[in-house]
Write a protein that holds these residues in place. Sequence first.
Motif, mmCIF file in Angstrom:
data_model
loop_
_atom_site.group_PDB
_atom_site.id
_atom_site.type_symbol
_atom_site.label_atom_id
_atom_site.label_comp_id
_atom_site.label_asym_id
_atom_site.label_seq_id
_atom_site.Cartn_x
_atom_site.Cartn_y
_atom_site.Cartn_z
ATOM 1 N N THR B 70 0.833 -1.210 0.000
ATOM 2 C CA THR B 70 0.000 0.000 0.000
ATOM 3 C C THR B 70 0.864 1.255 0.000
ATOM 4 N N GLN B 112 -6.963 0.390 -0.792
ATOM 5 C CA GLN B 112 -7.261 -0.844 -0.063
ATOM 6 C C GLN B 112 -8.621 -0.740 0.626
ATOM 7 N N ASP B 188 -5.421 -2.046 -5.136
ATOM 8 C CA ASP B 188 -4.835 -2.497 -3.877
ATOM 9 C C ASP B 188 -5.762 -3.513 -3.213
ATOM 10 N N GLU B 189 -5.379 -4.757 -3.299
ATOM 11 C CA GLU B 189 -6.133 -5.871 -2.715
ATOM 12 C C GLU B 189 -7.613 -5.838 -3.108
HETATM 13 MG MG LIG Z 1 -1.980 -2.890 2.058
#
Ligand SMILES: [Mg+2]
Lengths: 272, 368
Positions: B70, B112, B188-189
């Motif tokens: 991140t 995220q 992000d994820e």
């Molecule tokens: Mg992260």
Amino acid sequence: MNWRTALAVCGRDLRDAARNRGALVPAVAVPVVLAVLLPLLIVYLPALTRIPLTTFNWVEIFYRHIPPGVRERLGGLGPEATEFYALAVYFFAPLFLLIPAAASTVAAADSFAGEKERRTLEALYYTPASDAELLWGKTLAALVPGLGAAWFAILAYTGVINAVGWTRYGLLPLPNLAWVLMAGLLLPAAAVFSVALTVVVSAKARTSRGAQQVAGVVVLPAVALLVMQSFGVVYLGWGLVLGLAAVFSGLAWLLLALAARTFRRENAVLYS
Amino acid sequence: MYNKAGGCVREGVAAAADPGVSAGSAEGPAIEASGLVGRYGSTVALDGLDVHAERGEVLGLLGHNGAGKTTLVRILGCLLLPHAGEARVLGRDIRDPAARREIRRRIGVLPQDPGLYDRLTAAENLFSHGLLYGLSGPTLARRVDGLLELVGLQGVRRSQVGTFSGGMKKRLAIARALVNDPELVFLDEPTTNLDPEAAHAVHGHIVALAAQGGRTVVLCTHNLNEAERLCRRVVILRQGREVASGSPQELERRFRGARRAEITVRSLDEAALKAVRSAPGVAGVEVAGPKCLRLELAGEGGLPAAVAALVAAGAEVTRAVDVQPTLEDVYLRLASGGDAGPDGEPWPGGGPGSGWGGSAGRGGGGRR
Ligand SMILES: [Mg+2]
Ligand SMILES: Nc1ncnc2c1ncn2[C@@H]1O[C@H](COP(=O)(O)OP(=O)(O)O)[C@@H](O)[C@H]1O
């Protein structure tokens, strides 16, 4: 600095706030209480209880300090009407300076810190909106409830005071020059100052509540004015209103210029 | 070169040409970074990282929680400034203030935390975001329409986002990351905390957006299947450093370690065990169950020799297989901070997360 972008930031915040009862309630409740209920209560309480207002110590002190010039102008009126006039036009005036601070605090404290709490700030920071555009957009958005509430309160108050004054004493006390200057210059200046200060605190704070606590100090000048006036130290005539408007405009400009220079998202706290 | 044709977003998005977006999209790689350092207070999140992404590729950033994925997105997305190191994103220097704004204009980010406005509707979330990119009017409205269609949320466009499931929010946030038709997208994820069905839908969207010519995608994940399926190249991060990078297949080959095999017999006795231990090409034997042996092989002929030795010792072999190393093996070893040198590694033990956490073993042979 692109105003369209700043207005886009502002517009989204307003739309979001309009659906948030926590931000709406103070914007509506504060003016209603300050502008309508309080004056009615104070004007009608003596009539209902048959106790003259002057028995309340603070009103008595204030009344004694009315400048001779004003007293003379009111000379033809009976003591009760004079008292009403002094209370309506002078005594309550500083309360309206409290309204922008009180009604905008929730929105202003929420501006950055609320987005931190709700985790929306990161996505906002990834946009090409510049730091200044974010700052201005959020300040504008938080100004709306405060100034709106204050102007609404002044209109409502003018109506209430004139209605009571006309029916009881044949007087239409408002508006006078000082009130026009207050609504047009001093209120906006004081509102920009208090809101900008709270927004800056909010950008640094981790939580909205934390920002609110720190930002609470912005009501102090208005409270100080209220107290000083009731002890006869100052008197809220048009000269003082103009002077204060100049001071607050200067302070607001200084604060915003400083904030625009120093606020950088790269250094801002992202999350609580 | 920036070929939008054939992409799924096309209907809604291609109609509008972004001023400033196409300009300069041909200059150099999408990402070129070296020696990036990022700290939060005394926590070192990135510790001298080099990253490179070609235009049009899907780059995977693999690593456990806290590996620095991140933080890398925040630095490359021009949200944070690196404490040291240099980077060019879409050909522009991330340290140049004017370029930072330009980079933000040309990238899209799915943070995220999706970070949507719960009190606004799906359409309002996209529309208000688009305004911040200087888009407006019918152009933006058409684009919002196309994106809602793309992520399958057209039917709930007027619903407040607060009522959405996690999967719907992720999909909406992906749509939001595309509202400016970015050349480079950071995800992000995107599937963390989603149920398998929702994750599957999100995978579909990623495949679709990556298939658009010229669009570069950086995908942060700790989901191996995702990386293996979607990424042309992966970088494995640990404690803010790269421990390995390459295509999933390359990494499997390079970090395969000792070859392994599994043999099942009808019954296991001491004689058979002794025989297989001394078979040529067998480097180690582990008794994995009453009837199961795991072997570490030293050479090509190891498995046949082991089977022959067992049969000669009177054991009845019911099953014998070569165990193929997977990206997961590589990942578990490298990301968890075990000895990361290629080859010569004991059987990968533990599950995801083993060895991660309190250990201060920064560096320990991880960097090649
Ligand atoms: Mg992260
Ligand atoms: N906002 C923050 N404040 C302080 N430390 C942080 C913050 N964000 C991340 N970190 C720390 O930085 C390191 C890297 O985190 P991060 O980049 O989020 O990794 P990942 O995305 O791979 O999980 C971790 O040790 C994490 O605890």
